[in-house]
Scaffold this motif. Sequence first.
Motif, PDB file in Angstrom:
ATOM      1  N   LEU A  94       0.826  -1.206   0.000  1.00 44.66           N
ATOM      2  CA  LEU A  94       0.000   0.000   0.000  1.00 44.66           C
ATOM      3  C   LEU A  94       0.859   1.255   0.000  1.00 44.66           C
ATOM      4  O   LEU A  94       0.512   2.250  -0.648  1.00 44.66           O
ATOM      5  CB  LEU A  94      -0.963  -0.019   1.182  1.00 44.66           C
ATOM      6  CG  LEU A  94      -2.053  -1.094   1.087  1.00 44.66           C
ATOM      7  CD1 LEU A  94      -2.866  -1.155   2.366  1.00 44.66           C
ATOM      8  CD2 LEU A  94      -2.953  -0.849  -0.099  1.00 44.66           C
ATOM      9  N   VAL A  95       1.989   1.225   0.705  1.00 44.70           N
ATOM     10  CA  VAL A  95       2.909   2.370   0.669  1.00 44.70           C
ATOM     11  C   VAL A  95       3.395   2.587  -0.758  1.00 44.70           C
ATOM     12  O   VAL A  95       3.407   3.719  -1.263  1.00 44.70           O
ATOM     13  CB  VAL A  95       4.095   2.166   1.633  1.00 44.70           C
ATOM     14  CG1 VAL A  95       5.167   3.242   1.414  1.00 44.70           C
ATOM     15  CG2 VAL A  95       3.628   2.189   3.088  1.00 44.70           C
ATOM     16  N   GLN A  96       3.776   1.524  -1.435  1.00 47.38           N
ATOM     17  CA  GLN A  96       4.266   1.649  -2.802  1.00 47.38           C
ATOM     18  C   GLN A  96       3.165   2.119  -3.755  1.00 47.38           C
ATOM     19  O   GLN A  96       3.417   2.944  -4.637  1.00 47.38           O
ATOM     20  CB  GLN A  96       4.882   0.328  -3.286  1.00 47.38           C
ATOM     21  CG  GLN A  96       6.145  -0.046  -2.543  1.00 47.38           C
ATOM     22  CD  GLN A  96       7.245   0.994  -2.685  1.00 47.38           C
ATOM     23  OE1 GLN A  96       7.427   1.589  -3.736  1.00 47.38           O
ATOM     24  NE2 GLN A  96       7.981   1.230  -1.617  1.00 47.38           N
ATOM     25  N   GLY A 101       0.955   6.528  -6.917  1.00 50.20           N
ATOM     26  CA  GLY A 101      -0.174   7.417  -7.181  1.00 50.20           C
ATOM     27  C   GLY A 101       0.168   8.879  -6.958  1.00 50.20           C
ATOM     28  O   GLY A 101      -0.279   9.759  -7.706  1.00 50.20           O
ATOM     29  N   ARG A 102       0.962   9.172  -5.936  1.00 54.98           N
ATOM     30  CA  ARG A 102       1.398  10.554  -5.679  1.00 54.98           C
ATOM     31  C   ARG A 102       2.234  11.095  -6.825  1.00 54.98           C
ATOM     32  O   ARG A 102       2.141  12.259  -7.179  1.00 54.98           O
ATOM     33  CB  ARG A 102       2.259  10.626  -4.406  1.00 54.98           C
ATOM     34  CG  ARG A 102       1.518  10.690  -3.133  1.00 54.98           C
ATOM     35  CD  ARG A 102       2.375  10.848  -1.872  1.00 54.98           C
ATOM     36  NE  ARG A 102       3.807  10.698  -1.953  1.00 54.98           N
ATOM     37  CZ  ARG A 102       4.683  11.708  -2.080  1.00 54.98           C
ATOM     38  NH1 ARG A 102       4.271  12.944  -2.173  1.00 54.98           N
ATOM     39  NH2 ARG A 102       5.986  11.475  -2.105  1.00 54.98           N
ATOM     40  N   SER A 108      -4.619  14.473  -4.323  1.00 55.09           N
ATOM     41  CA  SER A 108      -4.665  15.711  -3.545  1.00 55.09           C
ATOM     42  C   SER A 108      -3.549  15.716  -2.498  1.00 55.09           C
ATOM     43  O   SER A 108      -3.114  14.672  -2.021  1.00 55.09           O
ATOM     44  CB  SER A 108      -6.028  15.866  -2.871  1.00 55.09           C
ATOM     45  OG  SER A 108      -6.161  14.928  -1.819  1.00 55.09           O
ATOM     46  N   ARG A 109      -3.092  16.890  -2.142  1.00 55.13           N
ATOM     47  CA  ARG A 109      -2.007  17.050  -1.172  1.00 55.13           C
ATOM     48  C   ARG A 109      -2.380  16.438   0.176  1.00 55.13           C
ATOM     49  O   ARG A 109      -1.616  15.687   0.762  1.00 55.13           O
ATOM     50  CB  ARG A 109      -1.673  18.536  -1.021  1.00 55.13           C
ATOM     51  CG  ARG A 109      -0.488  18.823  -0.116  1.00 55.13           C
ATOM     52  CD  ARG A 109      -0.154  20.319  -0.085  1.00 55.13           C
ATOM     53  NE  ARG A 109      -1.287  21.181   0.143  1.00 55.13           N
ATOM     54  CZ  ARG A 109      -1.815  21.434   1.350  1.00 55.13           C
ATOM     55  NH1 ARG A 109      -1.294  20.920   2.413  1.00 55.13           N
ATOM     56  NH2 ARG A 109      -2.846  22.239   1.461  1.00 55.13           N
ATOM     57  N   ARG A 114      -0.163  11.024   4.055  1.00 55.02           N
ATOM     58  CA  ARG A 114       0.167   9.784   4.771  1.00 55.02           C
ATOM     59  C   ARG A 114       1.119   8.931   3.937  1.00 55.02           C
ATOM     60  O   ARG A 114       2.092   8.383   4.460  1.00 55.02           O
ATOM     61  CB  ARG A 114      -1.099   9.014   5.118  1.00 55.02           C
ATOM     62  CG  ARG A 114      -1.960   9.679   6.179  1.00 55.02           C
ATOM     63  CD  ARG A 114      -3.198   8.829   6.454  1.00 55.02           C
ATOM     64  NE  ARG A 114      -4.094   9.481   7.377  1.00 55.02           N
ATOM     65  CZ  ARG A 114      -5.238  10.090   7.030  1.00 55.02           C
ATOM     66  NH1 ARG A 114      -5.623  10.122   5.767  1.00 55.02           N
ATOM     67  NH2 ARG A 114      -6.002  10.641   7.936  1.00 55.02           N
ATOM     68  N   ALA A 115       0.838   8.834   2.636  1.00 52.71           N
ATOM     69  CA  ALA A 115       1.720   8.080   1.749  1.00 52.71           C
ATOM     70  C   ALA A 115       3.108   8.701   1.724  1.00 52.71           C
ATOM     71  O   ALA A 115       4.119   7.985   1.740  1.00 52.71           O
ATOM     72  CB  ALA A 115       1.130   8.017   0.337  1.00 52.71           C
TER      73      ALA A 115
END
Length: 166
Positions: A94-96, A101-102, A108-109, A114-115
Amino acid sequence: MAEVHRSGCPINLSVEVLGDSWSLVVVRDIMFGSRRHYRQLLNESEEGIASNILSDRLKRLISNGLITKAQDPTHRQRQIYSLTEQSIQLVPVLVQLGSWGRRFLPASRELSIRAQVLEEGGPQLWEDFMQELRMLHLGAEPAEGAVSVMERLEQAYRDALAAPSG
């Protein structure tokens, strides 16, 4: 009856369990949003999941061993959903996904913060977060001197909401 899979490829098998439009979002909401009850999952998700879809995904996630459902000890008419070790092990994935996605999508900022914190914190922060999830969902003992990653992520989110856009 045994479940039939398209192939034994580990990527295919993972996609069969997690590749629909909602399963990872439900896991995300339990994991990062501390949404442990049906109504919270239904009403507090950014994406607005339909009740029939949520019910179906919760059943699927339970049957695949990613979450459990138990009577909420604080309220007789509510069930509480908990992550299993299997779903806690998805934190690096999920972090990856969040990091990707970022970088490449119009995230959105405030919903990206959290990511970003997890990405910048690296594998040690991920492991600390996973240990905190084990405490909350599996009843594991807290590590000595552990600092709450969830509190850190929530504070970063509140700070991002309060910061002027620009």
